[in-house]
Design a protein around this motif. Structure first.
Motif, short mmCIF file in Angstrom:
data_model
loop_
_atom_site.label_atom_id
_atom_site.label_comp_id
_atom_site.label_asym_id
_atom_site.label_seq_id
_atom_site.Cartn_x
_atom_site.Cartn_y
_atom_site.Cartn_z
N ASP A 157 -3.38 -15.84 3.32
CA ASP A 157 -4.04 -15.57 2.05
C ASP A 157 -3.60 -14.21 1.51
O ASP A 157 -3.39 -14.05 0.31
CB ASP A 157 -5.56 -15.56 2.23
N VAL A 158 -3.47 -13.24 2.41
CA VAL A 158 -3.13 -11.87 2.01
C VAL A 158 -2.13 -11.29 3.00
O VAL A 158 -2.29 -11.43 4.22
CB VAL A 158 -4.39 -10.97 1.98
N LEU A 159 -1.09 -10.65 2.47
CA LEU A 159 -0.15 -9.87 3.27
C LEU A 159 -0.17 -8.44 2.75
O LEU A 159 -0.01 -8.20 1.55
CB LEU A 159 1.27 -10.44 3.18
N LEU A 160 -0.37 -7.49 3.65
CA LEU A 160 -0.39 -6.08 3.30
C LEU A 160 0.85 -5.39 3.88
O LEU A 160 1.13 -5.51 5.08
CB LEU A 160 -1.64 -5.40 3.85
N PHE A 161 1.59 -4.70 3.03
CA PHE A 161 2.67 -3.83 3.49
C PHE A 161 2.13 -2.42 3.62
O PHE A 161 1.51 -1.89 2.69
CB PHE A 161 3.80 -3.77 2.45
N VAL A 178 0.86 -1.18 0.00
CA VAL A 178 0.00 0.00 0.00
C VAL A 178 0.90 1.23 0.00
O VAL A 178 1.63 1.48 0.95
CB VAL A 178 -0.94 0.00 1.21
N ALA A 179 0.84 1.99 -1.09
CA ALA A 179 1.79 3.07 -1.32
C ALA A 179 1.07 4.39 -1.54
O ALA A 179 -0.11 4.43 -1.92
CB ALA A 179 2.67 2.75 -2.53
N SER A 180 1.81 5.46 -1.31
CA SER A 180 1.30 6.80 -1.62
C SER A 180 2.47 7.69 -1.99
O SER A 180 3.61 7.42 -1.60
CB SER A 180 0.56 7.40 -0.41
N GLY A 181 2.20 8.72 -2.75
CA GLY A 181 3.27 9.63 -3.14
C GLY A 181 3.67 10.55 -2.01
O GLY A 181 4.82 10.96 -1.90
N LYS A 182 2.72 10.88 -1.15
CA LYS A 182 2.99 11.82 -0.06
C LYS A 182 2.28 11.35 1.20
O LYS A 182 1.38 10.50 1.15
CB LYS A 182 2.52 13.22 -0.43
N GLY A 183 2.67 11.91 2.32
CA GLY A 183 2.03 11.56 3.58
C GLY A 183 0.71 12.29 3.76
O GLY A 183 0.39 13.24 3.05
N GLY A 184 -0.08 11.81 4.71
CA GLY A 184 -1.32 12.49 5.05
C GLY A 184 -2.52 12.14 4.20
O GLY A 184 -3.56 12.79 4.31
N VAL A 185 -2.40 11.11 3.35
CA VAL A 185 -3.54 10.75 2.50
C VAL A 185 -4.35 9.58 3.10
O VAL A 185 -5.33 9.15 2.50
CB VAL A 185 -3.07 10.39 1.06
N GLY A 186 -3.93 9.09 4.25
CA GLY A 186 -4.69 8.02 4.91
C GLY A 186 -4.29 6.62 4.51
O GLY A 186 -5.09 5.69 4.62
N LYS A 187 -3.04 6.46 4.10
CA LYS A 187 -2.56 5.15 3.64
C LYS A 187 -2.64 4.09 4.74
O LYS A 187 -3.08 2.96 4.50
CB LYS A 187 -1.12 5.30 3.14
N SER A 188 -2.22 4.43 5.95
CA SER A 188 -2.27 3.47 7.05
C SER A 188 -3.70 3.13 7.43
O SER A 188 -4.02 1.98 7.76
CB SER A 188 -1.50 4.01 8.27
N SER A 189 -4.58 4.12 7.40
CA SER A 189 -6.00 3.86 7.70
C SER A 189 -6.58 2.89 6.69
O SER A 189 -7.34 1.98 7.04
CB SER A 189 -6.80 5.17 7.68
N VAL A 231 -2.71 4.87 -2.97
CA VAL A 231 -3.70 5.66 -2.24
C VAL A 231 -3.46 7.14 -2.54
O VAL A 231 -2.33 7.63 -2.45
CB VAL A 231 -3.62 5.41 -0.72
N THR A 232 -4.53 7.84 -2.89
CA THR A 232 -4.45 9.27 -3.16
C THR A 232 -5.69 9.95 -2.60
O THR A 232 -6.59 9.30 -2.08
CB THR A 232 -4.32 9.53 -4.67
N THR A 233 -5.71 11.26 -2.70
CA THR A 233 -6.91 12.04 -2.39
C THR A 233 -7.40 12.66 -3.69
O THR A 233 -6.71 12.62 -4.71
CB THR A 233 -6.61 13.13 -1.35
N PRO A 234 -8.59 13.29 -3.69
CA PRO A 234 -9.09 13.89 -4.93
C PRO A 234 -8.28 15.09 -5.40
O PRO A 234 -8.38 15.50 -6.56
CB PRO A 234 -10.52 14.33 -4.56
N GLN A 235 -7.49 15.66 -4.52
CA GLN A 235 -6.73 16.87 -4.84
C GLN A 235 -5.72 16.60 -5.96
O GLN A 235 -4.98 15.61 -5.93
CB GLN A 235 -6.00 17.35 -3.59
N MET A 236 -5.68 17.47 -6.96
CA MET A 236 -4.82 17.24 -8.12
C MET A 236 -3.34 17.23 -7.75
O MET A 236 -2.55 16.48 -8.33
CB MET A 236 -5.11 18.28 -9.21
N ALA A 237 -2.94 18.06 -6.79
CA ALA A 237 -1.54 18.07 -6.37
C ALA A 237 -1.15 16.73 -5.78
O ALA A 237 -0.07 16.20 -6.05
CB ALA A 237 -1.31 19.19 -5.36
#
Length: 377
Positions: free
Chosen positions: A221-225, A118-129, A250-256
């Motif tokens: 069955d499933v492993l999540l990083f 589970v990856a994201s480009g930046k922090g604060g997008v709720g990846k861990s949640s 994982v992203t947010t709707p914000q274009m940035a």
């Protein structure tokens, strides 16, 4: 004379699984003794791997329940003892084999575990949640699930899963704690309080390698990083150590945020990983009148999925949109994922629906006969 026999008791005990290794206690040398009185009272002593085994009560309760199901049984007594070093070594060999060096099971050709990074480009997008809720939702559907908290600097998985238990060691295996039916491991289990982790690349790589090889995950069955934000050392290490890991962006709707998320997905061109899909978090806020307020704009998830489809040449799907929901945040603070507390409403329903799309167990064809023959001309 007793009408209950020891073979009948052992047969009943084959239905009792050690929750950590998910194997019957009869298969892994955990049954120390069985005693049957003339009046059909049954006493069983169970070996625990360590004195402070966190699953002691669960094992005892499961054993009692299995024995009470015997026809005509009298009083049932279940006691425990602790394995010695040699017994622990035999236990380790029973569950993992006698290989001298641990291997990464998820990197083997015959692995049936589906691995998601589970990856994201930046922090604060709720990846861990997103990670903890997908794990809890998949476990609730009956799958065997694990989380590896690979966000070494920003580890948060134990807290968000409501787990205060620590891993323990059996011979050279690390047994991970469990919460909401999910096995989990984090650097947070090995540091004092809220101490920072000040490591560089080689140490990070070694930590992830040990979490994969030394921890006994069982037949997942499933492993999540839960990856850290960006495309740094850990993302590269995961791709090297588990080449079949699929990316969940994982992203947010914000274009940035979408532009940065696209960058995180593009790493798949270098690592040759498949992108399992895109998840848009914080998509809108439900208002009291039923309308939706798009706090962070709209379209970021669709944009990332479309651009990654163009860049990689493979179809990348927008798996779902998760509303901005206070219950999601509260669940993380309390250690109860929203898919457990409110699986049919708001963010819980959205994340459960995404988990449904991932509800697949991979069946490897490696080493299996395909039933093909050669037809002579």
């Amino acid at each position: 004379m007793s009408t209950i026999t020891e073979p009948e008791v052992r047969t009943a005990l084959t239905g009792v699984e050690d929750p950590e290794v998910r194997r019957p206690i009869t298969e892994v040398g955990m049954v120390k003794s069985i005693s049957i009185a003339d009046n059909n009272d049954v006493a069983v002593e169970i070996y625990l791997t360590i004195a402070g085994c966190p699953m002691k009560n669960t094992i005892v309760e499961r054993t009692e329940a299995a024995l009470k199901g015997l026809d005509g049984v009298g009083n049932v007594t279940v006691t425990t003892d602790v394995m010695n070093d040699e017994q622990r070594r035999e236990f380790r060999n029973a569950v993992r084999g006698s290989a001298s060096e641990p291997v990464i099971p998820f990197a083997q050709p015959d692995s049936r575990t589906r691995v998601f990074a589970v990856a994201s480009g930046k922090g604060g997008v709720g990846k861990s949640s997103v990670t903890v809720n997908l794990a809890a939702a998949l476990a609730a559907k009956g799958l065997s699930v694990g989380i590896l908290d690979a966000d070494v600097y920003g580890h948060s998985i134990p807290h968000m899963m409501g787990s205060e238990d620590k891993p323990h060691q059996v011979d050279d295996m690390i047994m991970p704690p469990q919460a909401h039916g999910v096995s989990l491991i984090s650097i947070g289990h090995f540091v004092d309080d809220n101490s920072p982790v000040v490591w560089r690349g080689p140490m990070l790589h070694r930590a992830i390698q040990q979490f994969l090889a030394d921890v006994f995950w069982g037949d997942l069955d499933v492993l999540l990083f839960d990856l850290p934000p960006g495309t740094g050392d850990i993302a590269i290490s995961v791709a090297q150590l588990v080449p079949n890991a699929e990316l969940l962006i994982v992203t947010t709707p914000q274009m940035a945020a979408a532009e940065v998320a696209e960058r995180a997905g593009t790493i798949s061109l270098q690592t040759r990983q498949r992108i399992a899909g895109v998840i848009e978090n914080m998509s809108w806020m439900e208002m009291p009148d039923g309308s939706k307020m798009e706090v962070f704009g709209a379209g970021g998830g669709e944009t990332v999925a479309r651009r990654l489809t163009q860049i990689t040449g493979g179809k990348v799907e927008l798996l779902g949109q998760v509303p901005l929901d206070t219950s999601l945040r509260e669940g993380g603070d309390k250690g109860t994922p929203v898919v457990v507390s409110a699986p049919e409403h708001g963010a819980g329903a959205a994340l459960s629906a995404i988990a449904d799309k991932l509800f697949v167990r991979r069946e490897s064809l490696a080493g299996k006969s395909l039933g093909l023959g050669v037809t002579p001309k």
